[in-house]
Design a protein around this motif. Structure first.
Motif, PDB file in Angstrom:
ATOM      1  N   SER A  23     -20.569  10.116 -77.352  1.00 43.16           N
ATOM      2  CA  SER A  23     -21.251  11.346 -77.725  1.00 43.16           C
ATOM      3  C   SER A  23     -22.092  11.146 -78.975  1.00 43.16           C
ATOM      4  O   SER A  23     -21.820  10.280 -79.801  1.00 43.16           O
ATOM      5  CB  SER A  23     -20.228  12.466 -77.940  1.00 43.16           C
ATOM      6  N   ASP A  24     -23.124  11.969 -79.097  1.00 40.28           N
ATOM      7  CA  ASP A  24     -24.051  11.909 -80.227  1.00 40.28           C
ATOM      8  C   ASP A  24     -24.389  13.345 -80.613  1.00 40.28           C
ATOM      9  O   ASP A  24     -25.396  13.893 -80.193  1.00 40.28           O
ATOM     10  CB  ASP A  24     -25.308  11.110 -79.820  1.00 40.28           C
ATOM     11  N   GLU A  25     -23.509  13.957 -81.397  1.00 41.53           N
ATOM     12  CA  GLU A  25     -23.603  15.381 -81.699  1.00 41.53           C
ATOM     13  C   GLU A  25     -24.920  15.770 -82.374  1.00 41.53           C
ATOM     14  O   GLU A  25     -25.475  16.823 -82.090  1.00 41.53           O
ATOM     15  CB  GLU A  25     -22.435  15.815 -82.594  1.00 41.53           C
ATOM     16  N   ASP A  26     -25.421  14.936 -83.296  1.00 45.53           N
ATOM     17  CA  ASP A  26     -26.648  15.330 -84.004  1.00 45.53           C
ATOM     18  C   ASP A  26     -27.921  14.797 -83.337  1.00 45.53           C
ATOM     19  O   ASP A  26     -29.025  15.024 -83.817  1.00 45.53           O
ATOM     20  CB  ASP A  26     -26.610  14.904 -85.476  1.00 45.53           C
ATOM     21  N   ASP A  32     -21.474   8.904 -82.176  1.00 42.13           N
ATOM     22  CA  ASP A  32     -20.637   9.506 -83.215  1.00 42.13           C
ATOM     23  C   ASP A  32     -19.624   8.529 -83.793  1.00 42.13           C
ATOM     24  O   ASP A  32     -19.316   8.586 -84.985  1.00 42.13           O
ATOM     25  CB  ASP A  32     -19.901  10.734 -82.664  1.00 42.13           C
TER      26      ASP A  32
END
Length: 200
Positions: A23-26, A32
């Motif tokens: 995942s790559d929230e930003d 992440d």
């Protein structure tokens, strides 16, 4: 009906794990699990660790100098001192691997290109320290960590011109984790090759 619900729940869990691990929230392009700055504003250029890269000056006369500093790495030596000595915020560049794999990804090649550019023309020795997660036998993990270090050395040498005799290899298997091996994300962080500058 209950059996169907159980099967659906199991499938959701199985397919959710890779999504969480990657995942790559930003949305900055850095997963992440290795994002040191997980809340980077949208549109900001970031370095390999997910933190904002130094902005280039808008002044055309200093643009090239600023561009060089924006991509410069402040690395660590194997004596835990910064390299170059006058830099601050030193970090250890790391190449991460998929489970049971020693393949160097394109993303990792971009990081290695930065390392090679940083060391161009400097006759320093690099130490590549290979690591694995805890899954597998000690012997298999030692060999896998060695293979990972060898493959990173091959990319630095073959693709980016770092002389092979300037590269030292060290293998640690699963003996030096940096995160818990009890979670998929922790194991992913442990599957790595660390790049340091060797001090005689």
């Amino acid at each position: 009906m209950r059996a169907w619900h159980s099967a659906a729940l199991l499938l959701c869990c199985l397919f959710a794990l890779p999504a969480v691990a990657n995942s790559d929230e930003d949305g900055d392009g850095v997963p992440d699990f290795k994002d040191a700055c997980p809340a980077t504003p949208v549109g900001i250029a970031v370095s390999a660790n997910g933190c904002a890269a130094e902005a280039a000056s808008s002044d055309s006369g200093s643009h090239s100098a600023q561009a060089g500093s924006a991509t410069a790495l402040c690395m660590l030596t194997d004596q835990q001192t910064p390299y170059p000595a006058d830099c601050s915020g030193a970090e250890v560049p790391k190449v991460y691997f998929e489970f049971a794999s020693a393949y160097v990804s394109m993303e990792s090649s971009a990081l290695l290109a930065r390392v090679a550019e940083q060391l161009k023309g400097q006759m320093v020795t690099i130490v590549l320290r290979g690591h694995t997660d805890i899954i597998g036998t000690s012997e298999a993990n030692w060999h896998l960590s060695r293979e990972r270090a060898e493959n990173v050395a091959a990319v630095l040498s073959g693709d980016f011109g770092i002389e092979r005799q300037r590269i030292l290899l060290e293998s640690f298997g699963a003996s030096e984790p940096v995160a818990s091996n009890e979670t998929p994300i922790g194991r992913q962080q442990n599957r790595r090759v660390e790049i340091l500058i060797h001090i005689e």
